[in-house]
Design an enzyme around this catalytic site. Sequence first.
Site, PDB file in Angstrom:
ATOM      1  N   HIS A  78       4.947 -48.558  92.263  1.00  0.00           N
ATOM      2  CA  HIS A  78       4.155 -48.203  93.461  1.00  0.00           C
ATOM      3  C   HIS A  78       5.038 -47.745  94.624  1.00  0.00           C
ATOM      4  O   HIS A  78       4.491 -47.278  95.629  1.00  0.00           O
ATOM      5  CB  HIS A  78       3.319 -49.408  93.892  1.00  0.00           C
ATOM      6  CG  HIS A  78       2.246 -49.741  92.912  1.00  0.00           C
ATOM      7  ND1 HIS A  78       0.918 -49.476  93.131  1.00  0.00           N
ATOM      8  CD2 HIS A  78       2.306 -50.308  91.672  1.00  0.00           C
ATOM      9  CE1 HIS A  78       0.200 -49.860  92.079  1.00  0.00           C
ATOM     10  NE2 HIS A  78       1.019 -50.372  91.187  1.00  0.00           N
ATOM     11  N   ASP A 118       7.478 -44.223 101.938  1.00  0.00           N
ATOM     12  CA  ASP A 118       6.330 -45.015 101.503  1.00  0.00           C
ATOM     13  C   ASP A 118       5.904 -44.514 100.135  1.00  0.00           C
ATOM     14  O   ASP A 118       5.831 -43.286  99.948  1.00  0.00           O
ATOM     15  CB  ASP A 118       5.175 -44.841 102.503  1.00  0.00           C
ATOM     16  CG  ASP A 118       4.335 -46.099 102.668  1.00  0.00           C
ATOM     17  OD1 ASP A 118       3.592 -46.173 103.657  1.00  0.00           O
ATOM     18  OD2 ASP A 118       4.430 -47.004 101.810  1.00  0.00           O
TER      19      ASP A 118
HETATM   20  O1  LIG Z   1       2.814 -58.121  97.854  1.00  0.00           O
HETATM   21  P1  LIG Z   1       3.460 -58.019  99.201  1.00  0.00           P
HETATM   22  O2  LIG Z   1       4.927 -58.400  99.199  1.00  0.00           O
HETATM   23  O3  LIG Z   1       2.677 -58.725 100.274  1.00  0.00           O
HETATM   24  O4  LIG Z   1       3.447 -56.445  99.600  1.00  0.00           O
HETATM   25  C1  LIG Z   1       2.214 -55.729  99.588  1.00  0.00           C
HETATM   26  C2  LIG Z   1       2.352 -54.556  98.600  1.00  0.00           C
HETATM   27  O5  LIG Z   1       3.283 -53.648  99.190  1.00  0.00           O
HETATM   28  C3  LIG Z   1       3.690 -52.529  98.385  1.00  0.00           C
HETATM   29  O6  LIG Z   1       2.606 -51.618  98.193  1.00  0.00           O
HETATM   30  C4  LIG Z   1       2.914 -50.360  97.557  1.00  0.00           C
HETATM   31  O7  LIG Z   1       1.794 -50.003  96.782  1.00  0.00           O
HETATM   32  C5  LIG Z   1       0.764 -49.235  97.432  1.00  0.00           C
HETATM   33  C6  LIG Z   1      -0.287 -48.894  96.356  1.00  0.00           C
HETATM   34  O8  LIG Z   1       0.318 -48.143  95.322  1.00  0.00           O
HETATM   35  C7  LIG Z   1       1.337 -47.973  98.038  1.00  0.00           C
HETATM   36  O9  LIG Z   1       0.294 -47.209  98.660  1.00  0.00           O
HETATM   37  C8  LIG Z   1       2.364 -48.393  99.092  1.00  0.00           C
HETATM   38  O10 LIG Z   1       2.979 -47.197  99.620  1.00  0.00           O
HETATM   39  C9  LIG Z   1       3.445 -49.259  98.482  1.00  0.00           C
HETATM   40  O11 LIG Z   1       4.173 -49.814  99.578  1.00  0.00           O
HETATM   41  C10 LIG Z   1       4.249 -53.058  97.064  1.00  0.00           C
HETATM   42  O12 LIG Z   1       4.676 -51.995  96.274  1.00  0.00           O
HETATM   43  C11 LIG Z   1       3.212 -53.904  96.347  1.00  0.00           C
HETATM   44  O13 LIG Z   1       3.788 -54.451  95.158  1.00  0.00           O
HETATM   45  C12 LIG Z   1       2.833 -55.075  97.250  1.00  0.00           C
HETATM   46  O14 LIG Z   1       1.814 -55.843  96.655  1.00  0.00           O
HETATM   47  O1  LIG Z   2      -4.642 -56.030 108.459  1.00  0.00           O
HETATM   48  C1  LIG Z   2      -4.665 -55.324 107.435  1.00  0.00           C
HETATM   49  C2  LIG Z   2      -3.713 -54.302 107.191  1.00  0.00           C
HETATM   50  C3  LIG Z   2      -3.805 -53.548 106.032  1.00  0.00           C
HETATM   51  N1  LIG Z   2      -4.816 -53.802 105.156  1.00  0.00           N
HETATM   52  C4  LIG Z   2      -4.929 -53.021 103.902  1.00  0.00           C
HETATM   53  O2  LIG Z   2      -3.681 -53.062 103.224  1.00  0.00           O
HETATM   54  C5  LIG Z   2      -3.500 -51.858 102.480  1.00  0.00           C
HETATM   55  C6  LIG Z   2      -2.147 -51.247 102.809  1.00  0.00           C
HETATM   56  O3  LIG Z   2      -1.851 -50.387 101.740  1.00  0.00           O
HETATM   57  P1  LIG Z   2      -0.808 -49.182 101.866  1.00  0.00           P
HETATM   58  O4  LIG Z   2      -0.830 -48.486 100.571  1.00  0.00           O
HETATM   59  O5  LIG Z   2      -1.126 -48.353 103.069  1.00  0.00           O
HETATM   60  O6  LIG Z   2       0.601 -49.884 102.167  1.00  0.00           O
HETATM   61  P2  LIG Z   2       1.309 -51.164 101.473  1.00  0.00           P
HETATM   62  O7  LIG Z   2       0.965 -52.337 102.350  1.00  0.00           O
HETATM   63  O8  LIG Z   2       0.756 -51.286 100.093  1.00  0.00           O
HETATM   64  O9  LIG Z   2       2.761 -50.822 101.520  1.00  0.00           O
HETATM   65  C7  LIG Z   2      -4.658 -50.920 102.854  1.00  0.00           C
HETATM   66  O10 LIG Z   2      -5.651 -50.950 101.841  1.00  0.00           O
HETATM   67  C8  LIG Z   2      -5.184 -51.537 104.151  1.00  0.00           C
HETATM   68  O11 LIG Z   2      -6.581 -51.299 104.342  1.00  0.00           O
HETATM   69  C9  LIG Z   2      -5.760 -54.790 105.378  1.00  0.00           C
HETATM   70  O12 LIG Z   2      -6.687 -54.977 104.580  1.00  0.00           O
HETATM   71  N2  LIG Z   2      -5.665 -55.517 106.528  1.00  0.00           N
END
Ligand SMILES: O=P(O)(O)OC[C@H]1O[C@H](O[C@H]2O[C@H](CO)[C@@H](O)[C@H](O)[C@H]2O)[C@H](O)[C@@H](O)[C@@H]1O
Ligand SMILES: O=c1ccn([C@@H]2O[C@H](COP(=O)(O)OP(=O)(O)O)[C@@H](O)[C@H]2O)c(=O)[nH]1
Length: 454
Positions: A157, A351
């Site tokens: 991701h 990202d």
């Molecule tokens: O699980 P966390 O440590 O709390 O982090 C939250 C997620 O962050 C990252 O999200 C990525 O996946 C998204 C969906 O494909 C994408 O849109 C975003 O750009 C990425 O940052 C991480 O890769 C996930 O594993 C985490 O769950």
């Molecule tokens: O206060 C918050 C901030 C973010 N989001 C959700 O968290 C996800 C963030 O996903 P994104 O792919 O933009 O970034 P990531 O956190 O996975 O790197 C989106 O679905 C937002 O709607 C949420 O539910 N509450």
Amino acid sequence: MGRLIIVSNRVPSPRERLQPAGGLTVGLKDALRGGSSLWFGWSGNQSEFEGDPVTGMDEVDGVTYATIDLTARQHEGFYQNFSNGILWPLFHYRVGLMSYSRRDWQTYLEVNAMFARSLRALLRPDDVIWVHDYHLFPLGQALRDLGVTGRIGFFLHIPVPPWSLVRSMPGARLLLEDMQAYDLIGVQTEEDADNLNHAFRLNGLTERARAFPIGIDPHEFREQAEASVRREEADRLRASLRGTALILGVDRLDYSKGLPERFRGYEAFMARYPEHRGKVSFLQVAPVSRGDVEEYRQLRHQLDELTGRINGAYAEFDWTPIRYLTRPVARDILAGFYRMADVALITPLRDGMNLVAKEYVAAQDAADPGVLVLSHFAGAAPEMDEAVLVNPYDADEIADALHQALTMGLEERQRRWTHLDEDVRRTTAGFWARDFLQALDEAPPVGATPVATS
Ligand SMILES: O=P(O)(O)OC[C@H]1O[C@H](O[C@H]2O[C@H](CO)[C@@H](O)[C@H](O)[C@H]2O)[C@H](O)[C@@H](O)[C@@H]1O
Ligand SMILES: O=c1ccn([C@@H]2O[C@H](COP(=O)(O)OP(=O)(O)O)[C@@H](O)[C@H]2O)c(=O)[nH]1
């Protein structure tokens, strides 16, 4: 056809309304909607005992959630230090933020082996396994080592930098070798696929990466936005704006999201476009993420300082330039905020995709859509080229983009939004999952021959 087995570190709490912020669980939940599958991963809890048993099992809407706990030692070594202290900065082009230790590498491998043993006990011969993200690079090989011969796919991701950067990490080649256990590897963009396949080629390994951009369920999210814009939280926000335009940022509090750069861009906007002072409000929702990791603590202090400086310099007694929240907002409430926002300001330095950008587009009213200002370095940017694209390292470019967005006429806003909406409705979460799983089914099977493990 066997079951679909999803494996990820983060697993949603299926009965909780307020989920931890993060796009992986959002995209996967949207993709799994209506299907039946098993989702295996970390419960989010830390246990005292080092063992393998599945500690949690629940079934909601056709999805069975099976979770295991991590001990404090495993959580620190596997999640905090190696996954988020080494792999996350490295794959977001921030080599200087890596803090490698061999002990953490061993704990990372130990937890992957524990995931494999616990999952193995739940598997049936014809299951299709889909492993997700950087926490679990070696899991496929660990499952092969336990005799799993069926289809195993992997999806990353986060971005994939060039091998010249990735090889900075001790043991990087071993991770590439372990990834050969997957029949297919999905990544977000063509650039990511090219970089990963080039790394395989340079190391004499088989190219297995293809691009499958993740998305959301835009129809469901638009309905949510139309409902939430009439909710009490939206009414409170609308009343508080007192007619000022709304610029909205929504991100986990993460250094990859370019928040200091975004705040400095807004500061330049206040300085260079005084006509907007008192007429616009910038709301940044930035729930704390990975708060035990030092770099994330430093980022929070930096944002606290920037917010105070900007508000101190430009606020009036009846107007505050920046509103900055470090608590999460439930996604269904956010949907209404997106719909109300005149501008979404999304400026990651790197990202993997950024689902917030797609959610903002899906939430808009076609009769009066807002404007998406998006970093060139979001994985979403190549497909969302009708956004106002910016380089987040250029504060003046962000300032100019905000002025352009806030003064853009309806016809141009509708033209841009129509193209963006077509994209968001094409690359949905459901299409992403179906496209990947079909490609996995058609990929040449790796077979069961284990290779040297890391
Ligand atoms: O699980 P966390 O440590 O709390 O982090 C939250 C997620 O962050 C990252 O999200 C990525 O996946 C998204 C969906 O494909 C994408 O849109 C975003 O750009 C990425 O940052 C991480 O890769 C996930 O594993 C985490 O769950
Ligand atoms: O206060 C918050 C901030 C973010 N989001 C959700 O968290 C996800 C963030 O996903 P994104 O792919 O933009 O970034 P990531 O956190 O996975 O790197 C989106 O679905 C937002 O709607 C949420 O539910 N509450």
